[in-house]
Design a protein around this motif. Structure first.
Motif, PDB file in Angstrom:
ATOM      1  N   LEU A  62      39.882  42.538  49.248  1.00 36.00           N
ATOM      2  CA  LEU A  62      39.708  41.110  48.991  1.00 36.00           C
ATOM      3  C   LEU A  62      40.563  40.666  47.823  1.00 36.00           C
ATOM      4  O   LEU A  62      41.240  39.621  47.878  1.00 36.00           O
ATOM      5  N   ASP A  63      40.585  41.478  46.771  1.00 35.09           N
ATOM      6  CA  ASP A  63      41.313  41.092  45.563  1.00 35.09           C
ATOM      7  C   ASP A  63      42.827  41.175  45.724  1.00 35.09           C
ATOM      8  O   ASP A  63      43.569  40.448  45.057  1.00 35.09           O
ATOM      9  N   ARG A  64      43.295  42.051  46.608  1.00 38.87           N
ATOM     10  CA  ARG A  64      44.751  42.144  46.768  1.00 38.87           C
ATOM     11  C   ARG A  64      45.291  41.120  47.767  1.00 38.87           C
ATOM     12  O   ARG A  64      46.470  40.801  47.757  1.00 38.87           O
ATOM     13  N   THR A  65      44.440  40.628  48.684  1.00 42.76           N
ATOM     14  CA  THR A  65      44.923  39.728  49.733  1.00 42.76           C
ATOM     15  C   THR A  65      44.474  38.279  49.572  1.00 42.76           C
ATOM     16  O   THR A  65      44.922  37.419  50.329  1.00 42.76           O
ATOM     17  N   ASN A  66      43.607  37.992  48.596  1.00 43.36           N
ATOM     18  CA  ASN A  66      43.131  36.610  48.459  1.00 43.36           C
ATOM     19  C   ASN A  66      44.224  35.644  48.013  1.00 43.36           C
ATOM     20  O   ASN A  66      44.042  34.432  48.037  1.00 43.36           O
ATOM     21  N   ILE A  67      45.378  36.187  47.645  1.00 41.67           N
ATOM     22  CA  ILE A  67      46.495  35.317  47.288  1.00 41.67           C
ATOM     23  C   ILE A  67      46.936  34.490  48.497  1.00 41.67           C
ATOM     24  O   ILE A  67      47.446  33.373  48.350  1.00 41.67           O
ATOM     25  N   THR A 127      41.990  42.350  35.769  1.00 40.87           N
ATOM     26  CA  THR A 127      43.297  41.821  36.179  1.00 40.87           C
ATOM     27  C   THR A 127      43.141  40.641  37.126  1.00 40.87           C
ATOM     28  O   THR A 127      43.821  39.621  37.002  1.00 40.87           O
ATOM     29  N   MET A 128      42.228  40.784  38.090  1.00 39.88           N
ATOM     30  CA  MET A 128      41.985  39.708  39.052  1.00 39.88           C
ATOM     31  C   MET A 128      41.504  38.443  38.351  1.00 39.88           C
ATOM     32  O   MET A 128      41.951  37.327  38.651  1.00 39.88           O
ATOM     33  N   THR A 129      40.597  38.610  37.405  1.00 42.18           N
ATOM     34  CA  THR A 129      40.080  37.460  36.660  1.00 42.18           C
ATOM     35  C   THR A 129      41.188  36.778  35.870  1.00 42.18           C
ATOM     36  O   THR A 129      41.295  35.543  35.862  1.00 42.18           O
ATOM     37  N   LEU A 130      42.026  37.571  35.221  1.00 37.02           N
ATOM     38  CA  LEU A 130      43.118  37.008  34.421  1.00 37.02           C
ATOM     39  C   LEU A 130      44.148  36.307  35.299  1.00 37.02           C
ATOM     40  O   LEU A 130      44.843  35.396  34.831  1.00 37.02           O
ATOM     41  N   MET A 131      44.262  36.716  36.572  1.00 32.10           N
ATOM     42  CA  MET A 131      45.202  36.048  37.466  1.00 32.10           C
ATOM     43  C   MET A 131      44.839  34.579  37.651  1.00 32.10           C
ATOM     44  O   MET A 131      45.701  33.746  37.924  1.00 32.10           O
ATOM     45  N   GLY A 132      43.556  34.258  37.476  1.00 34.49           N
ATOM     46  CA  GLY A 132      43.133  32.870  37.579  1.00 34.49           C
ATOM     47  C   GLY A 132      43.513  32.037  36.372  1.00 34.49           C
ATOM     48  O   GLY A 132      43.335  30.808  36.380  1.00 34.49           O
ATOM     49  N   LEU A 133      44.030  32.703  35.342  1.00 30.95           N
ATOM     50  CA  LEU A 133      44.405  31.990  34.119  1.00 30.95           C
ATOM     51  C   LEU A 133      45.906  31.809  33.980  1.00 30.95           C
ATOM     52  O   LEU A 133      46.361  31.181  33.016  1.00 30.95           O
ATOM     53  N   LEU A 140      52.130  35.363  37.103  1.00 32.20           N
ATOM     54  CA  LEU A 140      51.631  35.795  38.406  1.00 32.20           C
ATOM     55  C   LEU A 140      52.218  37.153  38.777  1.00 32.20           C
ATOM     56  O   LEU A 140      51.498  38.042  39.264  1.00 32.20           O
ATOM     57  N   LEU A 141      53.527  37.343  38.549  1.00 34.31           N
ATOM     58  CA  LEU A 141      54.169  38.623  38.864  1.00 34.31           C
ATOM     59  C   LEU A 141      53.564  39.764  38.053  1.00 34.31           C
ATOM     60  O   LEU A 141      53.287  40.848  38.587  1.00 34.31           O
ATOM     61  N   ILE A 142      53.342  39.533  36.767  1.00 35.75           N
ATOM     62  CA  ILE A 142      52.780  40.573  35.901  1.00 35.75           C
ATOM     63  C   ILE A 142      51.392  40.977  36.379  1.00 35.75           C
ATOM     64  O   ILE A 142      51.056  42.164  36.449  1.00 35.75           O
ATOM     65  N   CYS A 143      50.584  39.993  36.721  1.00 35.13           N
ATOM     66  CA  CYS A 143      49.230  40.284  37.194  1.00 35.13           C
ATOM     67  C   CYS A 143      49.248  41.030  38.521  1.00 35.13           C
ATOM     68  O   CYS A 143      48.447  41.949  38.736  1.00 35.13           O
ATOM     69  N   ARG A 144      50.145  40.653  39.421  1.00 32.97           N
ATOM     70  CA  ARG A 144      50.221  41.353  40.704  1.00 32.97           C
ATOM     71  C   ARG A 144      50.643  42.814  40.524  1.00 32.97           C
ATOM     72  O   ARG A 144      50.133  43.704  41.191  1.00 32.97           O
ATOM     73  N   GLY A 148      48.366  46.233  41.283  1.00 33.42           N
ATOM     74  CA  GLY A 148      48.819  47.377  42.068  1.00 33.42           C
ATOM     75  C   GLY A 148      48.544  48.697  41.370  1.00 33.42           C
ATOM     76  O   GLY A 148      48.074  49.660  41.999  1.00 33.42           O
ATOM     77  N   VAL A 149      48.806  48.759  40.072  1.00 36.09           N
ATOM     78  CA  VAL A 149      48.540  49.977  39.301  1.00 36.09           C
ATOM     79  C   VAL A 149      47.052  50.318  39.331  1.00 36.09           C
ATOM     80  O   VAL A 149      46.654  51.470  39.555  1.00 36.09           O
ATOM     81  N   ALA A 150      46.213  49.302  39.131  1.00 36.63           N
ATOM     82  CA  ALA A 150      44.768  49.532  39.039  1.00 36.63           C
ATOM     83  C   ALA A 150      44.163  49.968  40.374  1.00 36.63           C
ATOM     84  O   ALA A 150      43.286  50.831  40.418  1.00 36.63           O
TER      85      ALA A 150
END
Length: 497
Positions: A62-67, A127-133, A140-144, A148-150
């Motif tokens: 869910l977290d990797r594809t909700n984009i 990481t997912m939460t911070l992507m909303g900020l 966006l690239l850094i969070c993605r 991936g690492v996590a």
């Protein structure tokens, strides 16, 4: 897993040596576990292991594809994405995801599964939460990449973890149930995104930001329970009695057919030199490419049929529900029949028909039905492929390396998937659908080849035994021990076709 598989196996062996001696384990009264008691034991394992593992993968997928859902909620416009920016944001996740697999599993070995899985869950939840900020493309690239690492260690780690508890022809269904969480994530993601996007303006945040924030917070909440919910090894499982722990160990040893379990670098090279594993790698990338393309772009594909953004979110749900049913059903039937190739081929053909319906007509009804067939073929083949490859690799170290090669190479299909559906090709996306027809066709052809080859190889080994007046039933333990280091090349090893 490369070391992925072997490192976990080493951890398991170490734990066995520390707590229960092999001799004492062998003293288990196997006869006391008749068919009824064995089924009860398997149900006990299932209820204590599989549901929580499936929940972890649901959150991960869910977290990797909700984009893809966030895109329909205004992500591109708010962050000023142009051209292929969105596609790049999808693709950068996967190199880091693949690179993290082996280091992650090494850490799982140095700690323990429950602790390490908790750590990576917290990492990807934050990481997912911070992507909303994020407020720009670079953020966006850094969070993605961080995501991936996590997440990199979860799927290969849990896949091998399952083989530490179940016999070869019991793993397929459990892997299917575990992976079916990806289909539930797709369905649940569409519903969640439709509701959460209505929070637009709350706290000064756009709707897409709340999709990331809330789903990230849910992951963190579940992670807080993971360290207690995950059982590390059969030998330390508190939900099993001492007798049941011995029986689990006995069943696994019998299933390994006396092949070497210890770590040795030569088994790593046995995997590297095995051409069959490379065929499976090609099969896998041919399946993972449409898997990730479908997961990331289904809302976009449905929107291209002429539906509104909000309706498109909701219409992504039914294909995933259908795929979930097909994934579990195929896993059950494959375990029951002890065959995998025919199910892989059937899945590929279903996907090919589905993508052909998408590319060949402009009628929304026909196209939408095509998404059902595509999903019904793609999703079952992911756990089916891992189980098939794992079933046919003899020896735990070689199997660990082989599964790592399989999963890692397959996930590189995510990079291809990131560019499968470009904005310039909307609304029909001829190049995207055509690409997926091509990759799935490659997998179908290779599955046919492997099925025929493995059947002939099993027949050759049967004939070789027969020429010596032997059968699998009267092949002695001493004869098996003499070939224990040959892995799946041992005379008594039979491939799953």
């Amino acid at each position: 897993m490369s070391p992925e598989g072997s490192t976990i196996e080493k951890a398991n062996v170490k734990h066995v040596d520390g707590d229960v001696t092999p001799d004492s384990l062998e003293s288990s009264d196997a006869a006391s576990f008749d068919e009824k008691r064995t089924k009860k034991l398997l149900r006990k394992l299932d209820w204590n292991l599989v549901p929580f593992l499936a929940l972890l993968y649901l959150l991960s997928f869910l977290d990797r594809t909700n984009i893809g859902n966030a895109r329909l909620a205004g992500l591109e416009k708010d962050l000023g994405l142009k051209g292929l920016d969105y596609n790049v944001a999808l693709a950068v996740f996967f190199p880091w995801y693949v690179a993290a697999e082996i280091p992650s599993n090494i850490m799982m070995k140095k700690t323990r599964p429950s602790l390490w899985l908790t750590i990576i869950m917290v990492a990807w939840g934050v990481t997912m939460t911070l992507m909303g900020l994020v407020t720009n493309y670079v953020g966006l690239l850094i969070c993605r990449m961080a995501l991936g690492v996590a997440e990199g260690g979860l799927f290969p780690g849990v896949t091998f973890y399952i083989t530490m508890w179940y016999r070869r022809h019991e793993c397929g269904l459990r892997m299917a149930i575990f992976f079916s969480a990806a289909t539930i994530a797709g369905a649940f993601g569409g519903l969640l995104a439709r509701g959460i996007s209505e929070m637009k303006g709350v706290g000064g945040k756009p709707g897409w930001a709340w999709i990331f924030i809330l789903e990230g917070l849910v992951t963190i909440a579940v992670a807080s329970t993971a360290i207690w919910a995950i059982n590390d090894y059969p030998e330390t499982a508190k939900f099993l009695t001492a007798e049941e722990r011995k029986e689990v160990h006995r069943r696994l040893k019998a299933d390994r057919t006396s092949l070497a379990d210890e770590y040795d670098i030569k088994y790593f090279f046995h995997a590297i030199k095995d051409w069959k594993i490379y065929v499976h790698m090609l099969i896998t990338i041919g399946i993972y490419t449409p898997l990730y393309s479908f997961s990331l772009f289904l809302p976009t594909i449905v929107k291209g049929m002429g539906y509104t953004n909000k309706r498109s979110q909701l219409m992504t749900v039914p294909p995933y529900v259908f795929a979930c049913i097909c994934t579990i059903t195929a896993g059950y039937l494959a375990d029951r029949t002890k065959k995998r190739g025919v199910f892989m081929i059937t899945g590929c053909l279903s996907s090919i028909v589905g993508f052909t319906m998408l590319i060949s007509t402009h009628k929304p009804g026909v196209q939408y039905f095509g998404t059902f067939l595509a999903a019904a073929g793609i999703y079952p083949n992911v756990p089916m492929g891992v189980a098939w490859n794992g079933n046919n690799i003899g020896g735990s170290t070689k199997r660990g390396v082989g599964i790592a090669m399989h999963v890692g190479f397959g996930n590189l299909g995510g990079i291809i998937a990131g560019f499968a559906y470009r904005a310039a090709d909307e609304p029909r996306y001829f190049s995207g659908h055509g690409l997926l027809i091509a990759t799935t066709s490659m997998s179908a052809i290779l599955c046919c080849f492997m099925t025929v080859y493995l059947r002939k190889e099993n027949a050759r080994r049967d004939a070789l035994m027969a020429s010596k007046g032997l059968t699998l039933e009267n092949y002695s333990d001493e004869m098996k021990d003499a070939e224990r280091e040959k892995g799946d090349n041992a005379t008594f090893f039979r491939y799953t076709i």
